[in-house]
Write a protein that holds these residues in place. Structure first.
Motif, PDB file in Angstrom:
ATOM      1  N   TRP A  25       3.523   5.826  -5.827  1.00 60.74           N
ATOM      2  CA  TRP A  25       3.429   5.887  -7.277  1.00 60.74           C
ATOM      3  C   TRP A  25       2.075   6.396  -7.770  1.00 60.74           C
ATOM      4  O   TRP A  25       1.850   6.474  -8.978  1.00 60.74           O
ATOM      5  N   SER A  26       1.179   6.792  -6.869  1.00 57.99           N
ATOM      6  CA  SER A  26      -0.119   7.308  -7.300  1.00 57.99           C
ATOM      7  C   SER A  26       0.079   8.602  -8.084  1.00 57.99           C
ATOM      8  O   SER A  26       1.048   9.346  -7.878  1.00 57.99           O
ATOM      9  N   GLU A  27      -0.847   8.871  -8.977  1.00 55.30           N
ATOM     10  CA  GLU A  27      -0.764  10.093  -9.790  1.00 55.30           C
ATOM     11  C   GLU A  27      -0.736  11.345  -8.912  1.00 55.30           C
ATOM     12  O   GLU A  27       0.059  12.252  -9.133  1.00 55.30           O
ATOM     13  N   GLU A  28      -1.595  11.366  -7.876  1.00 56.18           N
ATOM     14  CA  GLU A  28      -1.654  12.526  -6.989  1.00 56.18           C
ATOM     15  C   GLU A  28      -0.323  12.762  -6.276  1.00 56.18           C
ATOM     16  O   GLU A  28       0.191  13.885  -6.244  1.00 56.18           O
ATOM     17  N   ALA A  29       0.251  11.713  -5.723  1.00 60.10           N
ATOM     18  CA  ALA A  29       1.516  11.854  -4.998  1.00 60.10           C
ATOM     19  C   ALA A  29       2.642  12.277  -5.935  1.00 60.10           C
ATOM     20  O   ALA A  29       3.410  13.194  -5.621  1.00 60.10           O
ATOM     21  N   GLN A  30       2.754  11.647  -7.079  1.00 56.08           N
ATOM     22  CA  GLN A  30       3.827  11.992  -8.005  1.00 56.08           C
ATOM     23  C   GLN A  30       3.697  13.436  -8.483  1.00 56.08           C
ATOM     24  O   GLN A  30       4.687  14.165  -8.539  1.00 56.08           O
ATOM     25  N   ARG A  31       2.486  13.850  -8.810  1.00 58.29           N
ATOM     26  CA  ARG A  31       2.251  15.231  -9.259  1.00 58.29           C
ATOM     27  C   ARG A  31       2.631  16.220  -8.148  1.00 58.29           C
ATOM     28  O   ARG A  31       3.341  17.206  -8.384  1.00 58.29           O
ATOM     29  N   ALA A  88       0.830  -1.214   0.000  1.00 60.99           N
ATOM     30  CA  ALA A  88       0.000   0.000   0.000  1.00 60.99           C
ATOM     31  C   ALA A  88       0.862   1.260   0.000  1.00 60.99           C
ATOM     32  O   ALA A  88       0.547   2.241  -0.689  1.00 60.99           O
ATOM     33  N   VAL A  89       1.954   1.247   0.758  1.00 57.21           N
ATOM     34  CA  VAL A  89       2.860   2.400   0.801  1.00 57.21           C
ATOM     35  C   VAL A  89       3.478   2.627  -0.578  1.00 57.21           C
ATOM     36  O   VAL A  89       3.526   3.757  -1.067  1.00 57.21           O
TER      37      VAL A  89
END
Length: 189
Positions: A169-175, A163-164
C-alpha cells in the motif's frame, strides 16, 4: 485484478500466498515444479519452495521482479533464495529484479533442468516417481533433515505480514504497479 482489491482482501491474498509457500516448504512429500513459460515474481517464488524445478526450453524469462514494481522482496523469500543460491547471488537477483533465461537460471542453480516443452510435465512426474521409489523412511528422514531450515522460516510471520501489507500500500508501490498495469493494458489488442 490485485489492484482492485481493498486492504482487507489484499491482506487475505498475502496471507493465503504465505500459507501456500509454507505448505510447499513444509510438505512431507517431495514436490516438483514444471515451469511452462514466463515466470516473473510469484512464478519464480513458488518453485523456489519446491524440491525440484524444471523449466521449458524457449525464450522465457523468470526472476524476482518485485523491486521493479516498487515492492521489497519479503524476508521469507530472501531467506529461501539465499538457501538456494547463496547470499551474493540472492542479493544480485532480488535487489536488481534480474530476469533470467532458462539457461541462465539453470547455470546459477535457480532451476534443476531445462526440458523440451512437450517433455516438461512428464519429466516432473518422473522425478517425483523416482523419489517415491527410494526406500521411504530413509528418503523422508534425509529430506526432512536437509530441509529442516524451511519450516523455521514460517514460524513467526505476523510482523513480516504487516510489513508486506504496508509495502503493497506504499505510495511508491501503488504508483509503480498502476503504471505497469496501464502499460500492459495498452499492449492488449
Amino acid at each position: 485484478l490485485l489492484l482492485t482489491l481493498n486492504r482487507p482482501k489484499m491482506n487475505e491474498v498475502w496471507r493465503e500466498f504465505y500459507a501456500l509457500l509454507g505448505s510447499l516448504a513444509c510438505s512431507p512429500i517431495p514436490i516438483a515444479a514444471a515451469i511452462t513459460g514466463h515466470a516473473p515474481a510469484g512464478g519464480t517464488v513458488l518453485p523456489l519452495f519446491c524440491d525440484f524445478r524444471c523449466m521449458a526450453e524457449g525464450n522465457w524469462k523468470m526472476g524476482f521482479t518485485e523491486v521493479q514494481v516498487g515492492l521489497p522482496l519479503p524476508p521469507v523469500i530472501v531467506a529461501a533464495l539465499k538457501r538456494q543460491l547463496g547470499a551474493r547471488q540472492a542479493e544480485r537477483l532480488a535487489a536488481g529484479g534480474v530476469l533470467l533465461s532458462p539457461a541462465e537460471a539453470l547455470n546459477i542453480g535457480l532451476i534443476d533442468e531445462v526440458v523440451a516443452a512437450e517433455k516438461l510435465v512428464p519429466r516432473a512426474v518422473e522425478w517425483c516417481e523416482n523419489m517415491l521409489k527410494l526406500p521411504s523412511k530413509a528418503m523422508s528422514e534425509t529430506r526432512a533433515k536437509a530441509r529442516a531450515d524451511m519450516p523455521a522460516l514460517f514460524e513467526s510471520l505476523d510482523s513480516e505480514m504487516d510489513a508486506v501489507a504496508a509495502s503493497w500500500w506504499s505510495e511508491e508501490a501503488q504508483r509503480t504497479l498502476r503504471a505497469v498495469a496501464e502499460r500492459l493494458a495498452k499492449k492488449k489488442p
